[in-house]
Design a protein around this motif. Structure first.
Motif, mmCIF file in Angstrom:
data_model
loop_
_atom_site.group_PDB
_atom_site.id
_atom_site.type_symbol
_atom_site.label_atom_id
_atom_site.label_comp_id
_atom_site.label_asym_id
_atom_site.label_seq_id
_atom_site.Cartn_x
_atom_site.Cartn_y
_atom_site.Cartn_z
ATOM 1 N N ASN A 189 -10.237 -0.998 0.451
ATOM 2 C CA ASN A 189 -11.564 -0.533 1.082
ATOM 3 C C ASN A 189 -12.612 -1.036 0.194
ATOM 4 O O ASN A 189 -12.594 -1.019 -0.922
ATOM 5 N N ALA B 239 -8.250 -2.943 -4.506
ATOM 6 C CA ALA B 239 -8.953 -2.004 -3.498
ATOM 7 C C ALA B 239 -8.799 -2.513 -2.090
ATOM 8 O O ALA B 239 -8.884 -3.685 -1.718
ATOM 9 N N LEU C 166 -14.833 0.585 -2.558
ATOM 10 C CA LEU C 166 -14.042 1.238 -3.916
ATOM 11 C C LEU C 166 -14.390 0.341 -4.897
ATOM 12 O O LEU C 166 -14.655 -1.051 -4.873
ATOM 13 N N THR D 127 0.698 -1.265 -0.019
ATOM 14 C CA THR D 127 -0.154 0.058 -0.077
ATOM 15 C C THR D 127 0.879 1.152 -0.081
ATOM 16 O O THR D 127 0.342 2.423 -0.304
ATOM 17 N N GLY E 227 -6.001 4.257 -2.004
ATOM 18 C CA GLY E 227 -7.064 3.258 -1.512
ATOM 19 C C GLY E 227 -6.973 1.843 -2.370
ATOM 20 O O GLY E 227 -7.726 0.843 -2.071
ATOM 21 N N TYR E 228 -5.993 1.850 -3.050
ATOM 22 C CA TYR E 228 -5.524 0.644 -3.813
ATOM 23 C C TYR E 228 -4.070 0.113 -3.398
ATOM 24 O O TYR E 228 -3.071 0.967 -3.292
#
Length: 541
Positions: free
Chosen positions: A521, A519, A524, A491, A498-499
């Motif tokens: 999240n 993702a 997303l 990350t 967010g990816y």
């Protein structure tokens, strides 16, 4: 001792949490790859489903951290100007005017180049960007001869002395020579390329041939407007068409007998096609096409037709002193005749008035080509309205060239094309032919054009820089084949907030093709997508 023991425990707990996060990401990735949900394969954006990701975040390059705005905007340099600039030569990157280029400057010589750009007086905050490449059979580095100036818009100086910089392409240039200055900064002497202006009739492409204008004088003598507003309308139309015009006799006298004959037959043959092309814009005009076609042909072929029109008009004038009844009939007949002749002359104005037919000029009309290219681009990537760019064909040609998902060598070819119309024609050809995306080394099929996905507000292809200073231009795809994942998702320093990213290689030749983004999240969408390096894409797409 107690404090050290507590710190060690906290570090151990943080490592365990990080490992758990990575395991969760790995499970989510496998699930997404093996069981693609229907939600991700329907609706919009190339079949990737509805996007919840904010595409403007990718174009901000937030992974670079906080950067300071220079608050300086460099004026455009004059065409053909020669100047010295600090150079950045990048492998796998082609910068176009108006495109964004992020840089992570670590090497001392490039840090010196940025420092020089920030302090130079004649062209402040400006660097030159040139693509470097290697031939398959020659390991030596080669420099492209055409590059682009880049304005430093934002930068940040880090504690270790490195720099994070965001630049924007400005103008094309020709690299005349290059050297290293005393501080080790790469420099070059460049000449700014003077761009042509978008024209509706690019006469330079065919030779400067003067249009016909005799008919304009005939139309004034044999047709009278029905009211003042129509007179103004005809006057404005004639003023628009009168540029660089001479008489028909002077135009034809410049042609050889053979060309003069071809000119007459070309105008005659294209007249009907031009009427049919423009008559579709109004239902009220459709019934006039066939009569006008016959009239136009007789008008062109019969050299005495203009004289007969004058004589008929003169007869109406001589009969104007007859009785009131005959005068009214004569006026009505004259009005009908004038109306018919006015329509015919208006139709004739649409005939190509030079040696080349109208459709030939449309092939090199910058605005017509811009409309066609914009329509094709919207169908492929689902881009929003591009009306603003269509009105500026020069900017549109650079926009498509900087975003079209083709190899870097093909994009360098687009950068080197002089002439807006020629660049747009090449882009249209590419948009029509590009279908398969293949590995550069082994030619394994990776994806199709229909798999493209727009994950940035700047388009389906953009430049991003990694922590080590390597700039990668990647095209984003919602689906790809023939790729294998290497390592665990990360990350840190993700180009798409967010990816998480995972390195991916070609299954056949094990060349690094790019990354899989998954993702972190669950809200997303898309859940995953691919970023393929344009430098690893085959030329023959």
């Amino acid at each position: 001792m107690e404090d050290e023991r507590l710190l060690a425990m906290e570090r151990h707990q943080m490592e365990q949490i990080r490992e758990l996060d990575l395991e969760e990401l790995q499970v989510e990735e496998v699930d997404d790859l093996n069981t693609s949900s229907d939600d991700d394969l329907d609706a919009t954006n190339g079949g990737a489903g509805e996007l919840t990701f904010n595409t403007s975040l990718a174009s901000l390059h937030t992974y670079l951290g906080e950067v300071e705005d220079t608050h300086r905007r460099v004026a455009f340099l004059e065409g053909s100007a020669v100047l010295n600039l600090p150079l950045f030569y990048l492998e796998g990157v082609v910068l176009f005017p108006e495109a964004t280029l992020p840089l992570r400057v670590i090497q001392p010589n490039f840090i010196a180049a940025v420092e020089r750009a920030l302090t130079q007086v004649d062209v402040p905050y400006t660097i030159g960007v040139v693509r470097v490449y290697r031939e398959p059979d020659d390991p030596r580095m080669k420099f492209a001869t055409i590059g682009t100036t880049a304005e430093i818009r934002q930068y940040r100086r880090l504690e270790d002395g490195s720099l994070n910089v965001v630049t924007r392409g400005q103008q094309r240039f020709r690299l005349r020579r290059r050297w290293m200055d005393v501080e080790g900064a790469p420099c070059g002497e460049v000449q700014i390329i003077e761009e042509d202006q978008p024209l509706r009739t690019p006469c330079d492409a065919f030779g400067k041939l003067t249009p016909l204008s005799n008919l304009r004088s005939h139309s004034f003598s044999c047709t009278q407007p029905l009211n003042a507003s129509r007179a103004k309308l005809h006057q404005s139309r004639d003023e628009d068409n009168v540029s660089e015009s001479n008489s028909e006799e002077s135009f034809e006298s410049a042609l050889s007998p053979t060309k003069r004959s071809i000119h007459h037959s070309a105008v005659d043959s294209c007249y009907g096609c031009d009427i049919m092309d423009e008559s579709t814009s109004s239902d009220d005009e459709k019934f006039l096409c066939e009569p006008d076609l016959h009239f136009g042909r007789s008008f062109l072929k019969d050299s005495e037709s203009v004289g007969s029109l004058h004589s008929n008009h003169q007869k109406h004038i001589e009969n104007a002193d007859l009785g009131s009844t005959s005068q009214r009939k004569s006026c009505q007949g004259e009005e009908t005749d004038r109306h018919r002749k006015k329509i015919n002359i208006d139709r004739f104005r649409r005939v190509p008035r030079a040696y080349w037919p109208h459709w030939v000029y449309r092939m090199y009309d910058s605005y017509c080509l811009a409309e066609r290219a914009a329509d094709m681009w919207k169908k492929i990537v689902g881009a929003p309205s591009m009306d603003g760019l269509v009105r500026k064909p020069d900017l549109l040609s650079f926009y498509i060239a900087s975003k079209i998902p083709v190899s870097e060598s093909t994009r360098q070819e687009l950068l080197e094309i002089d002439g807006i119309s020629y660049r747009l024609r090449r882009e249209i050809e590419l948009l029509e032919s590009v279908n398969l995306i293949r590995c550069k080394i082994c030619k394994t099929e990776i994806a199709r054009r229909s798999d493209m996905l727009v994950m940035s507000s700047e388009g389906p292809l953009g430049a991003y820089v990694n922590p080590h200073g390597f700039v990668h231009e990647i095209m984003t795809l919602y689906r790809a084949t023939g790729l294998a994942l290497r390592g665990l998702p990360e990350t840190e320093y993700s180009w798409f907030p967010g990816y998480a990213w995972t390195i991916t290689n070609c299954v056949a030749c094990e060349t690094q093709m790019g990354w899989l983004f998954t993702a972190t999240n669950k809200k997303l969408k898309p859940r995953s997508f691919w970023g393929i390096r344009s430098s690893q894409v085959a030329d023959g797409m």
